[in-house]
Design a protein around this motif. Sequence first.
Motif, short mmCIF file in Angstrom:
data_model
loop_
_atom_site.label_atom_id
_atom_site.label_comp_id
_atom_site.label_asym_id
_atom_site.label_seq_id
_atom_site.Cartn_x
_atom_site.Cartn_y
_atom_site.Cartn_z
N GLN A 1 3.37 3.43 4.01
CA GLN A 1 4.45 2.56 4.46
C GLN A 1 4.00 1.10 4.51
N THR A 2 2.75 0.86 4.93
CA THR A 2 2.23 -0.50 4.94
C THR A 2 2.10 -1.04 3.52
N HIS A 3 1.64 -0.22 2.60
CA HIS A 3 1.56 -0.63 1.19
C HIS A 3 2.92 -1.00 0.65
N ARG A 4 3.91 -0.22 0.98
CA ARG A 4 5.27 -0.50 0.49
C ARG A 4 5.80 -1.81 1.07
N ALA A 5 5.49 -2.09 2.34
CA ALA A 5 5.95 -3.33 2.95
C ALA A 5 5.23 -4.55 2.37
N HIS A 6 3.94 -4.41 2.03
CA HIS A 6 3.17 -5.54 1.53
C HIS A 6 3.48 -5.86 0.07
N THR A 7 3.74 -4.84 -0.74
CA THR A 7 3.90 -5.04 -2.18
C THR A 7 5.35 -5.02 -2.64
N GLN A 8 6.27 -4.48 -1.81
CA GLN A 8 7.66 -4.32 -2.22
C GLN A 8 7.74 -3.58 -3.56
N SER A 9 6.95 -2.52 -3.64
CA SER A 9 6.86 -1.78 -4.90
C SER A 9 8.17 -1.06 -5.21
N ALA A 10 8.57 -1.09 -6.50
CA ALA A 10 9.79 -0.44 -6.95
C ALA A 10 9.51 0.66 -7.96
N ARG B 1 -8.49 2.91 3.82
CA ARG B 1 -8.01 1.95 2.82
C ARG B 1 -7.08 2.63 1.83
N LEU B 2 -6.14 1.81 1.33
CA LEU B 2 -5.28 2.20 0.22
C LEU B 2 -5.46 1.15 -0.86
N VAL B 3 -5.88 1.57 -2.06
CA VAL B 3 -6.26 0.66 -3.14
C VAL B 3 -5.42 0.97 -4.37
N ASP B 4 -4.89 -0.06 -5.01
CA ASP B 4 -4.14 0.12 -6.25
C ASP B 4 -5.11 0.36 -7.41
N ASP B 5 -4.68 1.18 -8.35
CA ASP B 5 -5.58 1.61 -9.42
C ASP B 5 -5.77 0.55 -10.50
N GLN B 6 -4.79 -0.32 -10.71
CA GLN B 6 -4.84 -1.20 -11.87
C GLN B 6 -6.06 -2.13 -11.84
N CYS B 7 -6.24 -2.85 -10.75
CA CYS B 7 -7.36 -3.80 -10.65
C CYS B 7 -8.19 -3.61 -9.40
N GLY B 8 -7.88 -2.60 -8.59
CA GLY B 8 -8.65 -2.37 -7.37
C GLY B 8 -8.25 -3.24 -6.21
N VAL B 9 -7.02 -3.74 -6.18
CA VAL B 9 -6.55 -4.58 -5.09
C VAL B 9 -6.31 -3.73 -3.85
N ILE B 10 -6.81 -4.19 -2.71
CA ILE B 10 -6.60 -3.50 -1.44
C ILE B 10 -5.22 -3.89 -0.92
N THR B 11 -4.32 -2.93 -0.80
CA THR B 11 -2.95 -3.22 -0.39
C THR B 11 -2.69 -2.84 1.06
N CYS C 1 4.87 13.43 0.96
CA CYS C 1 4.94 13.03 -0.45
C CYS C 1 6.21 13.56 -1.11
N THR C 2 6.60 14.78 -0.79
CA THR C 2 7.83 15.34 -1.35
C THR C 2 9.05 14.58 -0.86
N ALA C 3 9.06 14.22 0.43
CA ALA C 3 10.21 13.49 0.98
C ALA C 3 10.31 12.07 0.45
N GLU C 4 9.18 11.42 0.19
CA GLU C 4 9.16 10.03 -0.26
C GLU C 4 9.14 9.88 -1.78
N GLY C 5 9.14 10.98 -2.51
CA GLY C 5 9.14 10.90 -3.96
C GLY C 5 7.78 10.56 -4.56
N LEU C 6 6.70 10.89 -3.87
CA LEU C 6 5.35 10.64 -4.37
C LEU C 6 4.82 11.87 -5.08
N ARG C 7 3.99 11.63 -6.06
CA ARG C 7 3.30 12.73 -6.73
C ARG C 7 1.96 12.93 -6.03
N PRO C 8 1.79 14.02 -5.31
CA PRO C 8 0.57 14.21 -4.52
C PRO C 8 -0.60 14.68 -5.39
N HIS C 9 -1.46 13.75 -5.75
CA HIS C 9 -2.70 14.10 -6.46
C HIS C 9 -3.83 14.25 -5.44
#
Length: 590
Positions: A324-333, A294-304, A354-362
Amino acid sequence: MGKLLPKQPSLFAFDVNLELRVPCDHPLRAVKERLDLSFADALVERTYGSSGHVSLPPQIILRMLFLLFYYNVPSERQLCQELPYRLDFLWFLDLDLDSPIPNHSVLSKARARWGGEVFRELFVRTVGQCVEAGLVSGELLHIDSTIIAANASKDSVVKSSPELIAALRQACQKQEQKLEIAPAPAETNKSVEAELPLPPVAASSPPTLSIVPEPQPASVQSLEAEAPSTSSEPAAPTLSVLAKPAADSAAPVESHVPASKAPVNETHVSLTDPEAELAPDKSGVTRLCYKEHRLVDDQCGVITAFKVTGSTVADGTQLPELHQTHRAHTQSAVATPAIAGDKHYGTHSNYRYCTAEGLRPHLGQASSNVEEKGLFGPQRFQYEPEGDRFRCPAGHTLVLHQRRPEIQCKTYQIERAELCERCPMRDQCTRSKHGRSLKVAEDYQAMSAALAEANSPAARRSRKRRRHVMEGSFADAMNNHGAKRARWRGRKRQEIQSCLIAAVQNLRILIRRRGSKDEPTTAKLASNFVSAAEKVASFPKISGTTAKVANSCCFVGLGRYLARLRSQSKLRRAALTISCVTTGNNRPGS
């Protein structure tokens, strides 16, 4: 005094209105308002024919499956048994008291006919609704996985050679595909079988299995020795190996990997659910399982995003696809979002992604084997880019020894082995007679920045928050919606179950965070109370005492509504501010 008389059922019930029988604050009212099933008819229309009986509307079938997981009803059969006396279920399904109750087989046939596309679309719609409501920020994402027990017993597991197990899995898949297709008339089947050419059998092809109904477990020796029976009498149920060509008929079946050293899922298979894999659960007990990522957003716990795999699939391999699935479902900017995961996700490939996609790897850093043995880890060595070498804690130099482009890593070795032999830190550094060696990634400098981000205080806070966000999401799914065990057999059916459970969880979050469409907001209600108090006070024919009483009643009503919201932390400050404005008090804390 009235007496209890024998009751005769009324022939007609014109005065029964289910809309009035369901309370205004019933949870299904908010669910029915938010549940968007307008896509269902167009998506499944191609799976129905143009003649025959009229089917149950697809939206009603989807609502029944939604109820199945929303209330965690044990089975589809029990759901259909509860429908006649559950007025809220009938109202939710747009049925009346005299409407015929659908048979439970309608649900299973619809799942087999539709496939997983319509259920995946339902999940994506709930994610889109949460994004439109502002419940998905995309700034911090959490990733994790859990084990789901398969709907099969360990008694159904048989053991054999890897070749026979692979052939059995393939044969079971073919049989399952036959069951999913509606059978044609017997004459058509014979003509089709006669027209289909048989594929040539290669001399080196692996042995195939002839499956007789109700197979019984047998040893490998009996499987290799028995031949298929050709007599007219029905033979005992067995698993038999078909004969090879004459050139290889006498050659024994040889395996490239001994059965004792092969992975357990290559030598064991369940006859009930061949796609389920053996793996230890959290308690350490080995059982047939699936794994849900699962990939879950932190704000409200929505499963994306989510994915169902075998229980032996490594967690770290699923991060790129889930993102990639999260990005397609949410169109996050979001420019530089962060993604938090435990040490199972802290692999070099994920850091590169993460480095190639501009993510901060925590991500938690995966511990090396040398650290588990009590030796110095790679972080104790200092890299010198001008000479492409490492400096050990004792001050000695490790130079480039080998490049391995197939795994994108390099090996560094101590200059001379005698330096390690007389080093006072040898017991804490190495036990090899060749001296200390170090294996690092090819892009070590770029990887160092990702590792520094993973070890930052912000990353540690993200991983700490990930624990209760992800564990809370999985616990809610297991305790309230039946995700502990698979209801059906097969990975595709398990994906349908995960889609419905994730959609139910997202819709509950949407209702809890946004409320019903018709529910008045706090500011609107406060404005109505204040305007009502001003109108009452401005009436000329009302005495001062009566105006004060009416004014007090308005504020008491507002206070009661604010008391209902006092347990919600985000609305607590707004309630205090409104109460201060209405009472003229400038100190919110009083």
